[in-house]
Structure formats: C-alpha cells, structure tokens
Design a protein around this motif. Structure first.
Motif, short mmCIF file in Angstrom:
data_model
loop_
_atom_site.label_atom_id
_atom_site.label_comp_id
_atom_site.label_asym_id
_atom_site.label_seq_id
_atom_site.Cartn_x
_atom_site.Cartn_y
_atom_site.Cartn_z
N LEU A 6 39.69 -17.12 -29.12
CA LEU A 6 38.57 -16.85 -28.84
C LEU A 6 38.18 -15.97 -27.61
CD1 LEU A 6 36.61 -20.00 -29.91
CD2 LEU A 6 36.30 -17.88 -30.81
N ALA A 7 39.09 -16.26 -26.59
CA ALA A 7 38.78 -15.38 -25.22
C ALA A 7 39.42 -13.77 -25.54
CB ALA A 7 39.78 -15.83 -24.34
N VAL A 8 40.14 -13.70 -26.45
CA VAL A 8 40.70 -12.30 -26.65
C VAL A 8 39.68 -11.50 -27.67
CG1 VAL A 8 42.42 -10.87 -28.03
CG2 VAL A 8 43.18 -12.80 -26.45
N LEU A 9 38.97 -12.53 -28.60
CA LEU A 9 38.00 -11.87 -29.38
C LEU A 9 36.78 -11.63 -28.53
CD1 LEU A 9 36.83 -11.50 -32.09
CD2 LEU A 9 36.03 -13.88 -32.16
N GLY A 14 33.38 -7.78 -26.16
CA GLY A 14 32.67 -7.50 -24.82
C GLY A 14 32.97 -6.10 -24.38
N ALA A 15 34.10 -5.56 -24.80
CA ALA A 15 34.48 -4.22 -24.39
C ALA A 15 33.99 -3.21 -25.01
CB ALA A 15 36.11 -3.94 -24.37
N LEU A 16 33.71 -3.48 -26.38
CA LEU A 16 32.79 -2.53 -27.33
C LEU A 16 31.58 -2.37 -27.01
CD1 LEU A 16 34.51 -3.43 -30.66
CD2 LEU A 16 34.69 -1.26 -29.34
N GLY A 57 34.07 -6.73 -21.20
CA GLY A 57 35.16 -7.28 -21.52
C GLY A 57 35.32 -8.50 -21.01
N ILE A 58 35.24 -8.59 -19.66
CA ILE A 58 35.47 -9.77 -18.91
C ILE A 58 34.23 -10.72 -18.84
CG2 ILE A 58 35.42 -10.78 -16.47
CD1 ILE A 58 36.83 -8.07 -15.40
N LEU A 62 35.01 -14.71 -20.65
CA LEU A 62 34.57 -15.79 -20.07
C LEU A 62 33.69 -16.54 -20.92
CD1 LEU A 62 34.25 -14.54 -16.33
CD2 LEU A 62 36.08 -16.18 -17.38
N LEU A 63 32.56 -15.73 -21.38
CA LEU A 63 31.60 -16.49 -22.21
C LEU A 63 32.31 -17.17 -23.68
CD1 LEU A 63 28.71 -17.00 -22.82
CD2 LEU A 63 28.91 -15.04 -24.46
N PHE A 64 33.27 -16.38 -24.30
CA PHE A 64 33.69 -17.24 -25.35
C PHE A 64 34.76 -18.31 -24.96
CE2 PHE A 64 31.79 -13.96 -27.68
CZ PHE A 64 32.20 -13.82 -29.15
#
Length: 86
Positions: A6-9, A14-16, A57-58, A62-64
C-alpha cells in the motif's frame, strides 16, 4: 507485506497526482508572472513538476502506510451466531 504494497501504491498515485498539481501550479505561476517562451516551459517541467511529484509521492506513501497500519491494528472479530433454544 500489505503495508509495504500500500505504501508503494500510495507513492505511485501520489507522484502522479503531485506532478499534475505541480504542472497546474507552474502554469499558474507563469500566468501571474506573465512570462512566455521556452524559459517558462522549462520552469514548469523541470522545477514545479518534479517538486510536486516528490511531495505528492512522499505524502501519498505516508498516507497509505498510516491507513494500512491502522487497519492492521484494528482487528474485527466476528462473534459466532448463537443458536436459539427451541
């Protein structure tokens, strides 16, 4: 493993989203500063977009991750259904 996935997702989404918001912020900045030409395009795509992508992205990761950690802490156990006495 669920938390890492989930953090990678969150990082990817987030980056997009951050890149899109960075482009919007850069275009707004150029409109307010009334610049034109090649310099304004490079400013947007080499400054605002990467900054927005990094921050988004960060923040998304963090949120996920926080949501996944809290979901792992809250374990809901179902109670067995009691049979009625007949």
């Amino acid at each position: 493993m669920k938390i890492a996935l989930l953090a990678v997702l969150g990082l990817a989404l987030g980056a997009l989203g951050g890149a899109a918001l960075g482009i919007g912020a850069g275009l707004t900045w150029i409109g307010m500063a009334r610049t034109s030409g090649l310099d304004s395009g490079t400013l947007v795509f080499f400054t605002f977009m990467p900054l927005g992508a990094a921050i988004g992205g960060i923040g998304g990761a963090l949120l996920f991750a926080v949501v996944a950690i809290r979901d792992a802490e809250i374990v809901i156990e179902r109670q067995p259904v009691r049979q009625r006495d007949r």
